[in-house]
Design an enzyme around this catalytic site. Structure first.
Site, PDB file in Angstrom:
ATOM      1  N   ARG A   1      90.658   3.956  18.656  1.00  0.00           N
ATOM      2  CA  ARG A   1      90.850   2.777  17.814  1.00  0.00           C
ATOM      3  C   ARG A   1      91.780   3.076  16.631  1.00  0.00           C
ATOM      4  O   ARG A   1      92.586   2.239  16.242  1.00  0.00           O
ATOM      5  CB  ARG A   1      89.478   2.290  17.330  1.00  0.00           C
TER       6      ARG A   1
ATOM      7  N   CYS B   1      79.756  -6.131   3.962  1.00  0.00           N
ATOM      8  CA  CYS B   1      80.435  -5.872   5.229  1.00  0.00           C
ATOM      9  C   CYS B   1      80.866  -7.205   5.836  1.00  0.00           C
ATOM     10  O   CYS B   1      80.112  -8.184   5.789  1.00  0.00           O
ATOM     11  CB  CYS B   1      79.500  -5.138   6.186  1.00  0.00           C
ATOM     12  N   ASP B   2      82.049  -7.231   6.412  1.00  0.00           N
ATOM     13  CA  ASP B   2      82.547  -8.481   6.992  1.00  0.00           C
ATOM     14  C   ASP B   2      82.193  -8.652   8.464  1.00  0.00           C
ATOM     15  O   ASP B   2      82.438  -9.694   9.045  1.00  0.00           O
ATOM     16  CB  ASP B   2      84.064  -8.577   6.835  1.00  0.00           C
TER      17      ASP B   2
ATOM     18  N   ARG C   1      90.495   9.234  10.010  1.00  0.00           N
ATOM     19  CA  ARG C   1      89.744   8.377  10.940  1.00  0.00           C
ATOM     20  C   ARG C   1      90.002   8.820  12.376  1.00  0.00           C
ATOM     21  O   ARG C   1      89.094   8.849  13.208  1.00  0.00           O
ATOM     22  CB  ARG C   1      90.129   6.910  10.764  1.00  0.00           C
TER      23      ARG C   1
ATOM     24  N   TYR D   1      78.046  -3.710  17.084  1.00  0.00           N
ATOM     25  CA  TYR D   1      78.072  -2.257  16.923  1.00  0.00           C
ATOM     26  C   TYR D   1      76.902  -1.572  17.620  1.00  0.00           C
ATOM     27  O   TYR D   1      76.942  -0.357  17.834  1.00  0.00           O
ATOM     28  CB  TYR D   1      78.077  -1.877  15.443  1.00  0.00           C
TER      29      TYR D   1
ATOM     30  N   HIS E   1      75.959  -2.453  10.271  1.00  0.00           N
ATOM     31  CA  HIS E   1      76.410  -2.186  11.646  1.00  0.00           C
ATOM     32  C   HIS E   1      75.229  -1.859  12.564  1.00  0.00           C
ATOM     33  O   HIS E   1      75.386  -1.139  13.543  1.00  0.00           O
ATOM     34  CB  HIS E   1      77.443  -1.042  11.690  1.00  0.00           C
TER      35      HIS E   1
ATOM     36  N   ASN F   1      83.885   1.584   3.726  1.00  0.00           N
ATOM     37  CA  ASN F   1      83.027   2.104   4.795  1.00  0.00           C
ATOM     38  C   ASN F   1      82.789   3.608   4.619  1.00  0.00           C
ATOM     39  O   ASN F   1      83.518   4.266   3.878  1.00  0.00           O
ATOM     40  CB  ASN F   1      83.697   1.846   6.148  1.00  0.00           C
TER      41      ASN F   1
END
Length: 441
Positions: free
Chosen positions: A284, A169-170, A93, A264, A200, A147
């Site tokens: 992030r 998706c939360d 990531r 997003y 998103h 994801n």
């Protein structure tokens, strides 16, 4: 009353304890006979597994618990798989976020080049888990939170069209919790929402209370003035990067002042701003590794060292509550209204028929029943058409092992400025993902 057996795939995830906690907290409404954790990384899963074992034995000793790296053991005799895998962990990531920034492009986990890179890694892992479930428990449902949900959903639609998988998706759920706080409501479930878009990448165009009173004017006024930053201790969204995203909602909503955008959309409306304000050395991913990652594993270690979970708690976030609500809706045919990622099939009447869209559905024992949205405005439709074709091209690239299709996907993305930058980025991403992507030619 039937009790349900659950496998949590991605047992070493920082989200796993929250799901276990929520399953236990919901035991009276959704009784469970067994919880299994599955991960292909034994060392990462072990501390989470040991802590969850203690937590479960203290609260519900009749619930059988185990954790394993063996697929047959993990996926045999279960009713639901709750999946939230991260192929490549946070180390990859970090590269997803930092490599694009080196080329002056937004570096983000699920949006733009980073999201495409992550998608190319995730497809294989999600298909593997889905295949295990279908081999060992063919009647089970897979509730997938892995994801980037949009790309994964398109891949499963195309490559496993008959599988019992629901992609979720939360993020909208977390935002709806914020809406409820702004409105002074007890719960997001006190609202009836109409939302449409891609994962998103969507908008709320109607929010009412259960009596039909329009709540949109109050919400849009608040967000236009304050953004979505609230005085809250929300575990997942309290880092400075999230606060900045929620502050930026004031500018994001300005383009559609009577409709509320997903936060997003900041990355697509204002990519120049995002790049200018990003720290190329500390993204992030670093925040998560220094914060949530350490907190969760530290809490697990405390429980294991103490031999008890008494007075030591994991936090259950929107992700955990949503996935348990979804399982309960399927198990008991509740027809609860939920936002899910499903084939469009005409629900948005002027949009791509075979797109995977995020819209309200009624959920029962046969899965989701999408609700009709009708026509959407030109602005949203235009953005969505571009983005959905990016997602389809990524899946094309994966299936066909096509360098050209991946280059096209990057070039089409709204946040990549040119085909040259797209090619340079692609070459860098291929090198970084050599151990994970199919070999493109």
């Amino acid at each position: 009353m039937k009790k349900f057996a659950i496998t949590i795939a991605g047992g070493g995830s920082t989200f796993t304890p929250g799901i276990v906690d929520m399953l236990l907290s919901s035991y009276e409404e959704f009784p469970i006979s067994e919880i299994k954790l599955y991960d292909n990384l034994a060392e990462r899963q072990e501390p989470i597994g040991k802590a969850c074992d203690i937590m479960i034995s203290e609260r519900y000793p009749d619930v059988k618990f185990s954790y394993t790296t063996d697929p047959e053991e993990a996926f045999t005799g279960i009713d639901f798989v709750m999946a939230h895998i991260r192929v490549g962990l946070y180390a990859m990531r970090e590269l997803d976020e930092k490599i694009p920034l080196n080329y002056g492009v937004v570096g983000q986990e699920t949006c733009g080049p980073g999201g495409m890179a992550y998608g190319m890694r995730s497809i294989t892992g999600v298909l593997e888990i889905l295949d295990y479930m279908e081999e060992y428990s063919p009647d089970a449902w897979m509730l997938n939170y892995s994801n980037p949900a949009a790309i994964v959903a398109e891949a499963t639609r195309r490559l496993r069209p008959d599988s019992k998988i629901i992609n979720i998706c939360d993020m909208p759920i977390g935002m709806e919790d914020s809406f409820a706080t702004i409105l002074g409501l007890e719960s997001r479930k006190d609202m009836i929402v109409r939302y449409y878009g891609l994962n998103h990448f969507g908008w709320w165009d109607s929010i009412t209370d259960k009596e039909g009173n329009d709540l949109m004017p109050q919400l849009t006024k608040y967000i236009s003035e304050h953004g979505l930053v609230l005085d809250t201790d929300a575990f997942q969204h309290n880092d400075e990067s999230w606060k900045e995203t929620y502050r930026k909602m004031r500018d994001v909503i300005a383009l559609t002042p009577e409709i509320i955008p997903n936060s997003y959309l900041k990355y697509y409306y204002y990519p120049d701003y995002v790049v200018e304000t990003s720290d190329k050395e500390h993204t992030r991913a670093n925040e998560v590794m220094e914060g949530r990652e350490k907190q969760v594993f530290s809490t697990a270690e405390k429980i294991v060292e103490a031999g008890t979970a008494e007075g030591i708690e994991f936090e259950a976030d929107a992700h955990a509550t949503f996935i348990v609500d979804l399982a309960r809706a399927i198990a008991y045919n509740t027809k609860e209204r939920m936002l899910l990622i499903v084939p469009n099939n005409g629900s948005i009447s002027n949009f791509t028929y075979d797109a995977m869209v995020e819209i309200p559905c009624l959920v029962g024992s046969d899965g989701p029943e999408p609700l009709h949205i009708g026509e959407i405005p030109h602005f949203q439709k235009g953005l969505m058409e571009q983005q959905v074709n990016v997602e389809k091209l990524v899946v094309d690239a994966y299936v066909e092992k096509s360098y050209t299709k991946m280059w096209q996907a990057l070039t089409l993305s709204k946040i990549v400025p040119s085909a040259k930058v797209a090619k340079d980025l692609l070459d860098a991403l291929i090198e970084a993902n050599a151990d994970y992507w199919p070999e493109l030619r």
